[in-house]
Structures are given as C-alpha cells and as structure tokens.
Design a protein around this motif. Structure first.
Motif, PDB file in Angstrom:
ATOM      1  N   UNK A 135       0.833  -1.197   0.000  1.00 24.22           N
ATOM      2  CA  UNK A 135       0.000   0.000   0.000  1.00 24.22           C
ATOM      3  C   UNK A 135       0.870   1.250   0.000  1.00 24.22           C
ATOM      4  N   UNK A 136       0.309   2.330  -0.521  1.00 23.66           N
ATOM      5  CA  UNK A 136       0.983   3.627  -0.508  1.00 23.66           C
ATOM      6  C   UNK A 136       0.493   4.442   0.688  1.00 23.66           C
ATOM      7  N   UNK A 137       1.253   5.441   1.133  1.00 22.71           N
ATOM      8  CA  UNK A 137       0.797   6.274   2.254  1.00 22.71           C
ATOM      9  C   UNK A 137      -0.577   6.899   2.046  1.00 22.71           C
ATOM     10  N   UNK A 138      -0.960   7.147   0.796  1.00 21.95           N
ATOM     11  CA  UNK A 138      -2.256   7.764   0.525  1.00 21.95           C
ATOM     12  C   UNK A 138      -3.419   6.802   0.758  1.00 21.95           C
ATOM     13  N   UNK A 139      -3.142   5.501   0.805  1.00 23.39           N
ATOM     14  CA  UNK A 139      -4.192   4.509   1.040  1.00 23.39           C
ATOM     15  C   UNK A 139      -4.607   4.508   2.506  1.00 23.39           C
ATOM     16  N   UNK A 140      -5.906   4.483   2.748  1.00 28.83           N
ATOM     17  CA  UNK A 140      -6.451   4.380   4.091  1.00 28.83           C
ATOM     18  C   UNK A 140      -6.809   2.923   4.371  1.00 28.83           C
ATOM     19  N   UNK A 141      -5.950   2.231   5.102  1.00 33.63           N
ATOM     20  CA  UNK A 141      -6.130   0.799   5.331  1.00 33.63           C
ATOM     21  C   UNK A 141      -6.997   0.504   6.549  1.00 33.63           C
ATOM     22  N   UNK A 142      -7.517   1.515   7.206  1.00 26.45           N
ATOM     23  CA  UNK A 142      -8.239   1.292   8.462  1.00 26.45           C
ATOM     24  C   UNK A 142      -9.434   0.369   8.295  1.00 26.45           C
ATOM     25  N   UNK A 143     -10.072   0.388   7.137  1.00 24.75           N
ATOM     26  CA  UNK A 143     -11.287  -0.417   6.935  1.00 24.75           C
ATOM     27  C   UNK A 143     -10.987  -1.864   6.594  1.00 24.75           C
TER      28      UNK A 143
END
Length: 400
Positions: free
Chosen positions: A320-328
């Motif tokens: 993943x890139x820093x711009x991706x929101x992996x929280x979900x």
C-alpha cells in the motif's frame, strides 16, 4: 455473515486473489474451476481451497457456492457474468466488463432483475494517483477540473508474450492481438474514478503494428485487429475532456508503473510519470512521489510467482501507498501480498463487504459500464478513421 466463493479460471492472476478471498473473514469457503483441470487442482492444493469443480456449469449448479469471481480471458467475461447472475450467484469480474454495448446492457438488466451484487475489479479505482486526485477533488483543491489524462502503457515485450502463451495455448497469437481500446478500464477508470463524471463522446486513432511477428496481424487475429497503439480523446458531461493512451509497443518501463495519470484544474494540477509525481499550483511545485509509492509486501522471487514472467511480477507484489487508508481492511490482510499499486486488498474487501451487507460496491455495474463503454466506442471511432461518436450512458446506480 459469510458466503462461499467459486473462482473461475486458475490462471496467473486468479491465484493471488484466491488467497485474499480465502483470508477475508467475510468469506467462508473458496472453490475453483478451470478448463484445464490440472490448473484448478494445483491452485486448490497450493492455496488450501475447499475444492474444485469439473466445469463452470457444475459450479453454478452447486448450492455450496454463493458467488463467483471470473478471472478468464478478456473477451469471455460478459457471457460468463450473465450465466452467473442467471444462476443466482453474486459476481466479481476481472476487467473489462464486456466487449460490446449489448453485453453491458444485458448485465445491467440482469443486476436490476436479480438484485444480486455485481462488481468489476478495476485496479485503477485504488491506484494511488487516482485516490489522491479523488481526495483533492473532494476538497475542491483543483478548482474547476477541466482536463485529465490516463495512460496504460504496457509493452508486449515486458511479459505479455509469456502471459498470452500461458493462457492462449498453441493459438496464442490469435488472441494476443486483442484490441488495446477494448481493454480501456485501467486508463479510463483511473481518470473517471477520481473525476466523478462520465464520457459522452469520443474521437480515437490507432497505429498499425509493424513488428511482423504474427501478433497484431489481421490475417491471424481473431479480432481482425492490426493496431497495437491507440489514443482517444473524450468529452465529458458537464464540460471538459480527457485523453487516454493504450500502448502495447512503447519504449517505457511498464514494470515500474504501467498506469499513470494527470489532472488539470483552474487552481492546481497533478502530474505523474514512471518514477515521479508532482502537485502544482500557481505558487509552485510539490513532489508527492513518496505519498503515491506503494511499498512491496512480497519479494518478486516468491515461489507463488514462479509461473509469472519476471517483467509482470511487480504488479503482484506492491503493498500500500501512504495515501491509502487501510483502516477499513481486515487485519488478516496486513501481511498478505497485494498488487497493482496496492489495489487488490481494497477490491476484495469492496466485493465481500457489498455481498454481505447488500450494498453497492465501488465499481458496480453502472460504474463499470462508464469505465468500459468509452473504450468500446473509441475502438469503433478508430476503425472509422477518428470520427467523433456519441457514447451511450446507463445512468447512475439506483439508490437503495
């Protein structure tokens, strides 16, 4: 709530997704079928799947399968999706959605009639550049967006020969000539996935191939196609335009970045190349390359990638890139392989969540049509020497 899934096609791409589907807490069992039974059996053994089916028809007849994920050759998706929906199965489909306006219309009608979940797994929906542009558009940072560009620049020499030989058998050259504009969703979807509009007309041109090796040869091609590179200019609803390039003969390092995007607004712009990305406004330039750079979660020499050409392996290893929101995302994905610049985790989660919650996925049938139809019409335009053609639209997805 959980459901069981049947993988259709045990090729180079589907194995990576089989592992993710199996790891998702919303999926119970995963099965597989393939025209070559030994490939299905190998995938089931390698990934610990629940079992195999002797045919797609047998899979659709089974009460043990609630949904199917279609990972077959590009031109086969439409009919297989319709079979799946008719059998009462939710459907995840690799790109493209279909290869004709009629097939797309039939899929939308089937989704309406059955109420089942359909999703097209367009990787550019979660391309870091598309995600960042989508966020900036939502903030109003571009001002009025009026122009964008999307490229899918992947040279045939960088892995595609091996991929077509693997999937096409002895007659692989007949299918390796697949028209570039009929595989438009990486470039079109990356633009429209951020912009939130749709294409209303197009003018396109193609370049006749000159390699002379039987690929992109009309006398060999099952698609009567001799074009390897094509460019399309689209008009969008609400004013503005975007341009896409679909290149299969190009001096460019597609193993580094095969899809790239640019967006231009009245207040700011964003441009991406193979190794650099820039945010620009009237005061200066900011290098945002690190923000959009995925960090690999799997080594290119991982044993699970041994059947994939080395030039294609980067598409299966990016994290993943820093711009991706992996929280979900489920925590089970945290240390699993990803691919196509970090998109695979999000696509799998989108589909599983949509099926289990009975909500519309990100790239539902109506969105998939808007990502696919522009290329189908652009192909017709190029065949007619660039004549400008209107693009049909099926509207927005109905509200639940």
């Amino acid at each position: 709530m959980t459901f069981s899934l049947g993988i259709v096609g045990a090729g180079q791409f589907s194995g990576q997704f089989a592992r993710l589907f199996l790891a998702h807490p919303g999926v119970r069992d995963v099965y597989v079928t393939d025209l070559l039974p030994e490939r299905a059996e190998r995938l089931a053994a390698d990934e610990g799947l629940a079992g195999t089916f002797p045919s797609y028809e047998a899979m659709l007849e089974s009460p043990d399968v609630d949904a199917v994920a279609v990972f077959t050759q590009r031109w086969t998706h439409g009919p297989l999706v319709l079979q799946g929906l008719a059998a009462g199965k939710h459907v995840y489909s690799a790109v493209p959605m279909a290869i004709s306006t009629q097939e797309i219309a039939e899929i939308i009608d089937a989704v309406k009639a059955t109420g089942l979940t359909y999703m097209m797994g367009e990787t550019s929906q979660y391309n870091p550049a598309t995600v960042h542009a989508r966020n900036k558009i939502a903030e109003g940072a571009f001002g009025r967006l009026f122009y964008a560009e999307g490229d899918y620049v992947h040279d045939m020499d960088l892995g595609f020969y091996e991929a077509y030989q693997y999937s096409g058998g002895e007659e692989w050259k007949a299918t390796a000539s697949y028209p570039p504009l009929l595989y438009p969703t990486h470039s079109v979807g990356g633009v429209l996935g951020a912009w939130g509009t749709h294409a209303v007309s197009v003018s396109a041109l193609g370049v006749v191939d000159e390699r002379g090796d039987g690929v992109f040869d009309r006398s060999v091609s099952r698609f009567d196609n001799d074009v390897s590179n094509a460019t399309a200019l689209f008009e969008v609803a609400g004013g503005g335009s975007f341009r896409t390039n679909e290149f299969r003969r190009v001096g460019y390092p597609s193993h580094i970045r095969e899809s790239r995007f640019r967006f231009f607004g009245t207040e700011a712009s964003m441009e991406q190349l193979a190794t650099v990305a820039l945010w620009q406004d009237k005061t200066g330039v900011e290098d945002i390359s690190e923000l959009l750079e995925p960090k690999p979660t799997m080594a290119p020499d991982d044993p699970s990638l041994q059947h994939i050409a080395p030039e294609l392996r980067a598409a299966f290893t990016s994290g993943s890139a820093p711009v991706h929101d992996r929280a979900r995302l489920p925590r089970a994905f945290d240390h699993l392989h990803n691919g196509h610049e970090g998109s695979h985790h999000f696509l799998v989660d989108d589909f599983v969540t949509a099926v289990n919650s009975r909500t519309l996925p990100s790239v539902n049938a109506w969105v998939a049509a808007r990502y696919t139809l522009p290329g189908i019409v652009a192909h017709d335009s190029a065949r007619q020497g660039g004549v400008r053609l209107e693009i049909p639209d099926f509207g927005d997805a109905p509200r639940p």
